[in-house]
Design a protein around this motif. Sequence first.
Motif, PDB file in Angstrom:
ATOM      1  N   PHE A  14       0.839  -1.187   0.000  1.00  0.00           N
ATOM      2  CA  PHE A  14       0.000   0.000   0.000  1.00  0.00           C
ATOM      3  C   PHE A  14       0.879   1.244   0.000  1.00  0.00           C
ATOM      4  CE2 PHE A  14      -2.283  -3.174   2.695  1.00  0.00           C
ATOM      5  CZ  PHE A  14      -3.327  -3.444   1.824  1.00  0.00           C
ATOM      6  N   SER A  15       0.245   2.384  -0.317  1.00  0.00           N
ATOM      7  CA  SER A  15       0.819   3.687  -0.027  1.00  0.00           C
ATOM      8  C   SER A  15       0.014   4.282   1.121  1.00  0.00           C
ATOM      9  CB  SER A  15       0.753   4.595  -1.258  1.00  0.00           C
ATOM     10  OG  SER A  15       1.565   4.079  -2.307  1.00  0.00           O
ATOM     11  N   PHE A  16       0.595   5.243   1.851  1.00  0.00           N
ATOM     12  CA  PHE A  16      -0.072   5.753   3.043  1.00  0.00           C
ATOM     13  C   PHE A  16      -0.021   7.273   3.122  1.00  0.00           C
ATOM     14  CE2 PHE A  16      -0.820   1.740   5.081  1.00  0.00           C
ATOM     15  CZ  PHE A  16       0.198   0.915   4.639  1.00  0.00           C
ATOM     16  N   GLU A  17      -1.038   7.814   3.774  1.00  0.00           N
ATOM     17  CA  GLU A  17      -1.076   9.237   4.114  1.00  0.00           C
ATOM     18  C   GLU A  17      -1.395   9.355   5.599  1.00  0.00           C
ATOM     19  OE1 GLU A  17      -0.101  11.648   2.473  1.00  0.00           O
ATOM     20  OE2 GLU A  17      -0.160  11.033   0.364  1.00  0.00           O
ATOM     21  N   GLU A  18      -0.956  10.458   6.201  1.00  0.00           N
ATOM     22  CA  GLU A  18      -1.142  10.627   7.643  1.00  0.00           C
ATOM     23  C   GLU A  18      -2.418  11.373   8.006  1.00  0.00           C
ATOM     24  OE1 GLU A  18       1.714  14.596   7.959  1.00  0.00           O
ATOM     25  OE2 GLU A  18       2.338  12.708   8.892  1.00  0.00           O
ATOM     26  N   SER A  19      -3.082  11.992   7.034  1.00  0.00           N
ATOM     27  CA  SER A  19      -4.327  12.707   7.323  1.00  0.00           C
ATOM     28  C   SER A  19      -5.293  12.526   6.162  1.00  0.00           C
ATOM     29  CB  SER A  19      -4.063  14.196   7.569  1.00  0.00           C
ATOM     30  OG  SER A  19      -3.520  14.810   6.422  1.00  0.00           O
ATOM     31  N   SER A  20      -6.594  12.586   6.469  1.00  0.00           N
ATOM     32  CA  SER A  20      -7.615  12.313   5.462  1.00  0.00           C
ATOM     33  C   SER A  20      -7.640  13.356   4.351  1.00  0.00           C
ATOM     34  CB  SER A  20      -8.993  12.232   6.127  1.00  0.00           C
ATOM     35  OG  SER A  20      -9.290  13.438   6.798  1.00  0.00           O
ATOM     36  N   ASP A  21      -7.237  14.602   4.647  1.00  0.00           N
ATOM     37  CA  ASP A  21      -7.262  15.628   3.601  1.00  0.00           C
ATOM     38  C   ASP A  21      -6.142  15.449   2.581  1.00  0.00           C
ATOM     39  OD1 ASP A  21      -5.239  16.257   5.358  1.00  0.00           O
ATOM     40  OD2 ASP A  21      -5.729  18.379   5.512  1.00  0.00           O
ATOM     41  N   LYS A  22      -5.221  14.507   2.839  1.00  0.00           N
ATOM     42  CA  LYS A  22      -4.151  14.225   1.896  1.00  0.00           C
ATOM     43  C   LYS A  22      -4.430  12.983   1.047  1.00  0.00           C
ATOM     44  CE  LYS A  22      -0.427  16.371   4.579  1.00  0.00           C
ATOM     45  NZ  LYS A  22       0.903  16.162   5.219  1.00  0.00           N
ATOM     46  N   LEU A  23      -5.570  12.330   1.294  1.00  0.00           N
ATOM     47  CA  LEU A  23      -5.917  11.164   0.487  1.00  0.00           C
ATOM     48  C   LEU A  23      -6.150  11.579  -0.966  1.00  0.00           C
ATOM     49  CD1 LEU A  23      -8.395   9.298   2.874  1.00  0.00           C
ATOM     50  CD2 LEU A  23      -6.114   8.528   2.186  1.00  0.00           C
ATOM     51  N   PRO A  24      -5.912  10.683  -1.928  1.00  0.00           N
ATOM     52  CA  PRO A  24      -6.106  11.015  -3.347  1.00  0.00           C
ATOM     53  C   PRO A  24      -7.538  11.448  -3.640  1.00  0.00           C
ATOM     54  CG  PRO A  24      -4.867   8.971  -3.106  1.00  0.00           C
ATOM     55  CD  PRO A  24      -5.358   9.325  -1.743  1.00  0.00           C
ATOM     56  N   ILE A  25      -7.704  12.142  -4.765  1.00  0.00           N
ATOM     57  CA  ILE A  25      -9.013  12.710  -5.116  1.00  0.00           C
ATOM     58  C   ILE A  25     -10.030  11.633  -5.444  1.00  0.00           C
ATOM     59  CG2 ILE A  25      -8.039  14.882  -5.923  1.00  0.00           C
ATOM     60  CD1 ILE A  25      -8.261  13.824  -8.780  1.00  0.00           C
ATOM     61  N   TYR A  26      -9.574  10.393  -5.704  1.00  0.00           N
ATOM     62  CA  TYR A  26     -10.563   9.361  -6.026  1.00  0.00           C
ATOM     63  C   TYR A  26     -11.362   8.937  -4.790  1.00  0.00           C
ATOM     64  CZ  TYR A  26      -6.540   6.299  -4.787  1.00  0.00           C
ATOM     65  OH  TYR A  26      -5.472   5.696  -4.177  1.00  0.00           O
ATOM     66  N   TYR A  27     -10.944   9.354  -3.595  1.00  0.00           N
ATOM     67  CA  TYR A  27     -11.777   9.169  -2.412  1.00  0.00           C
ATOM     68  C   TYR A  27     -12.805  10.305  -2.389  1.00  0.00           C
ATOM     69  CZ  TYR A  27      -8.872   5.593  -0.141  1.00  0.00           C
ATOM     70  OH  TYR A  27      -8.213   4.430   0.179  1.00  0.00           O
ATOM     71  N   LYS A  28     -13.930  10.116  -3.022  1.00  0.00           N
ATOM     72  CA  LYS A  28     -14.901  11.198  -3.153  1.00  0.00           C
ATOM     73  C   LYS A  28     -16.286  10.860  -2.619  1.00  0.00           C
ATOM     74  CE  LYS A  28     -15.697   9.815  -7.973  1.00  0.00           C
ATOM     75  NZ  LYS A  28     -15.635  10.248  -9.395  1.00  0.00           N
ATOM     76  N   ASP A  29     -16.517   9.599  -2.258  1.00  0.00           N
ATOM     77  CA  ASP A  29     -17.814   9.210  -1.722  1.00  0.00           C
ATOM     78  C   ASP A  29     -17.768   9.181  -0.192  1.00  0.00           C
ATOM     79  OD1 ASP A  29     -18.889   8.816  -4.293  1.00  0.00           O
ATOM     80  OD2 ASP A  29     -17.978   6.816  -4.388  1.00  0.00           O
ATOM     81  N   SER A  30     -18.926   9.378   0.433  1.00  0.00           N
ATOM     82  CA  SER A  30     -19.004   9.338   1.884  1.00  0.00           C
ATOM     83  C   SER A  30     -18.776   7.925   2.394  1.00  0.00           C
ATOM     84  CB  SER A  30     -20.365   9.855   2.345  1.00  0.00           C
ATOM     85  OG  SER A  30     -20.488   9.766   3.753  1.00  0.00           O
TER      86      SER A  30
END
Length: 254
Positions: free
Chosen positions: A131-147
Amino acid sequence: MIDRKPLNKIDFFIFFSMTIIIIFILYSHAERCAERSLYRPPQGNALNVSPITGEEINPVLQKDEAYIAIYKEDIVINELTGENQGDIIFESYDGASDKCVYEGLYYENSPYSSLGVERIDTIAINNLPTFSFEESSDKLPIYYKDSGDLIHIRYSKAISSTFRYEEGLYKYSSSLDNSNAPVVSNLIIQLVDKDYQKNKGNAIIISGGKACSGTWEKLNSTTVIRDYTGAPITLMEGKSWWMTVVEGSLILIE
């Protein structure tokens, strides 16, 4: 001509001990070099970061395998908490017994307790999910767009799993009022055919209160979860809950 005296017992013991120590040091060095040559660093992560949680751990170059705990069928889900909760909890449904079965993947540590564990196997580092990782939700890729705040998977009339997003973590709903409820940073739903014959398919990934679609593919002994570009999926740092769900099952994500 030099007159050589034979070694006495003390001198011989010292010489023998030093020889053993030197051999042990050389062997340990060779073993570490061999592990370095076999280790595949996680893409986009430092060497002291777990490839399955993204969190800092003890140096991983000293390890070439992880542990898989196979839990007993009667495991109480609240027992998979705290130090006894794996870096990834795998959940699948057994139609014959009408129960969910669980496995835990432990990378840095082994299971803290043997409670509910049927057996423990090992898995090579190169067979771990990537996997790749981010430390905060606002840094997740733009394809995370659904609730993705509430997730409900129904396996049968009697068996289901529900998670609620609370304070940055997904909490297993059977114990929402219990501080010992299992909590994870990510949910992975791997959609499979009824007979488990396909080696690829669709996936749903929920992280940081958001959801997205992806794909999965089994390559040798490794199941890879990819985003729409074909790259390893990006998750929030932390533990994950990985569910294998037959296509057509009821899945609600709100």
